[in-house]
Design a protein around this motif. Structure first.
Motif, short mmCIF file in Angstrom:
data_model
loop_
_atom_site.label_atom_id
_atom_site.label_comp_id
_atom_site.label_asym_id
_atom_site.label_seq_id
_atom_site.Cartn_x
_atom_site.Cartn_y
_atom_site.Cartn_z
N GLU A 61 0.85 -1.21 0.00
CA GLU A 61 0.00 0.00 0.00
C GLU A 61 0.88 1.25 0.00
N TYR A 62 1.81 1.30 -0.95
CA TYR A 62 2.78 2.40 -1.00
C TYR A 62 2.11 3.77 -0.98
N GLU A 63 1.18 3.98 -1.89
CA GLU A 63 0.61 5.32 -2.04
C GLU A 63 -0.25 5.71 -0.86
N GLU A 64 -0.94 4.74 -0.27
CA GLU A 64 -1.77 5.04 0.89
C GLU A 64 -0.92 5.49 2.07
N PHE A 65 0.24 4.84 2.27
CA PHE A 65 1.11 5.24 3.37
C PHE A 65 1.84 6.54 3.06
N LEU A 66 2.12 6.80 1.79
CA LEU A 66 2.67 8.11 1.44
C LEU A 66 1.68 9.21 1.78
N ARG A 67 0.40 8.94 1.58
CA ARG A 67 -0.62 9.94 1.94
C ARG A 67 -0.61 10.21 3.44
N LEU A 68 -0.40 9.17 4.24
CA LEU A 68 -0.30 9.38 5.68
C LEU A 68 0.88 10.27 6.03
N ALA A 69 2.00 10.04 5.35
CA ALA A 69 3.18 10.88 5.60
C ALA A 69 2.92 12.32 5.19
N GLU A 70 2.14 12.52 4.14
CA GLU A 70 1.81 13.87 3.70
C GLU A 70 0.88 14.55 4.70
N PHE B 105 6.82 -0.81 -7.01
CA PHE B 105 6.44 0.54 -6.60
C PHE B 105 5.89 1.27 -7.82
N PRO B 106 4.74 1.93 -7.70
CA PRO B 106 4.15 2.60 -8.87
C PRO B 106 4.99 3.78 -9.33
N ARG B 107 5.37 3.77 -10.58
CA ARG B 107 6.22 4.83 -11.11
C ARG B 107 5.59 6.21 -10.95
N ARG B 108 4.25 6.26 -10.99
CA ARG B 108 3.59 7.57 -10.88
C ARG B 108 3.83 8.23 -9.53
N ALA B 109 4.24 7.44 -8.55
CA ALA B 109 4.45 7.99 -7.20
C ALA B 109 5.88 8.44 -6.96
N LEU B 110 6.77 8.25 -7.92
CA LEU B 110 8.17 8.64 -7.71
C LEU B 110 8.34 10.12 -7.36
#
Length: 335
Positions: A244-253, A276-281
């Motif tokens: 859940e890479y992007e979901e946890f990145l949202r928590l960090a944001e 890892f989704p390239r769009r999230a780089l």
């Protein structure tokens, strides 16, 4: 209870794995594509030279690795037994332990790599284990000054007391493993313990992503509930929260004290199963001060330096690499 020589050890046939490989895979799969070498095929001196050249090129004094495992030898051998048996949470993958060495050799190798500070990530899977694990970790920290004094916790009566005692004894980082422990991090029993850690500013490396197999309490939902109650809690999401890479990145944001460690992320091994989704780089670059180097040493199926090269090939710049591999953790832990 505090003498680790007489501490209980998880039975060998337990169905609760100890830090199983943190990636998603298809049950029944026996090998992983693209693994660069099955362990550390290079001679120790050659391998150490590769690692030291990496951080030397960055102008760093060494590395800080926030996700390494040291624990009582009997417990660690049960961890290795689980990998060897390709237990359920290994996604049935072959998992050769790259650094199956005794404690002194493992510690010496990290020093040869130039790892300035590392951790003793250990964790209970049932009530009553945490206090004696903490006693062992305190002793390990006393005899291993470059190890950040590590402690752990479990939702049980008395957890606030032994967490406070560990902090007062000098614990600098905690480890929580939602998947192995099979508990809700938002459990009311942990509420006051999280409060103690938030007040003390002691970081917690927490394995809470749903890889390799989702648990009843994995994923970002329970962690968001914890952070809503304790927004100053310094949580370090292990393995970049995979998958859940992007979901946890949202928590960090959303929360300024949420960080993520890079353990196994971007490696050939992991990219073969949960890329890892390239769009999230671009978000990695934007949150550059929130990422910390982690490796999972010694339980790697590839050479240590591969994690470093995997980060380098993201091409996010020298400043980003310096921050992730050393500076962010050096600041967090006041090294």
């Amino acid at each position: 209870m505090n003498d680790h020589r007489n501490a209980p050890v998880a039975p060998a046939d337990t169905d609760l794995p100890h830090d199983a490989p943190d990636r998603c895979g298809s049950p029944g799969t026996s090998t992983a594509p693209g693994v660069p070498g099955a362990a550390s095929d290079a001679a120790p001196d050659e391998e150490a030279g590769d690692v030291r050249r990496f951080w030397g090129r960055l102008g760093l004094p060494g590395l800080v690795d926030v996700h390494t495992h040291f624990m009582p030898e009997r417990v660690l051998h049960k961890v290795w037994d689980y990998f060897d048996a390709q237990g359920p949470l290994t996604a049935r993958l072959e998992w050769p332990i790259a650094y199956r060495k005794d404690e002194a050799e493992r510690t010496a190798l990290l020093r040869e790599f130039g790892v300035r500070a590392f951790t003793a990530m250990l964790y209970p899977h049932k009530p009553g284990m945490a206090p004696w694990l903490n006693a062992w970790a305190a002793d390990f920290a006393r005899r291993t000054p470059d190890c950040l004094h590590t402690a752990t916790l479990y939702p049980e009566p008395g957890v606030e007391t032994y967490v406070r005692e560990a902090v007062e004894a000098g614990a600098r980082v905690f480890k929580a493993h939602v998947q192995v422990g099979a508990y809700d991090p938002a459990d009311e029993l942990l509420h006051r313990a999280w409060g103690v850690l938030a007040e003390a500013g002691v970081p917690v490396v927490i394995h809470c992503g749903s890889g390799p197999a989702p648990g009843a309490y994995t994923g970002p939902g329970p962690i968001e509930r914890v952070m809503a109650r304790h927004p100053r809690l310094r949580l370090i999401i292990a393995h970049l929260g995979m998958p859940e890479y992007e979901e946890f990145l949202r928590l960090a944001e959303r929360y300024g004290e949420v960080r993520l460690d890079t353990t196994m992320a971007f490696t050939d091994f992991t990219e073969g199963f949960m890329p890892f989704p390239r769009r999230a780089l671009p978000r990695l670059a934007e949150l550059g001060d929130r990422f910390l180097l982690g490796s999972d040493f010694p339980n790697l199926p590839y050479p240590y330096v591969h994690q470093l090269h995997a980060l380098e090939r993201l091409d996010l710049g020298t400043d980003w690499l310096r921050a992730v591999c050393h500076d962010n953790a050096a600041l967090l832990f006041e090294l």
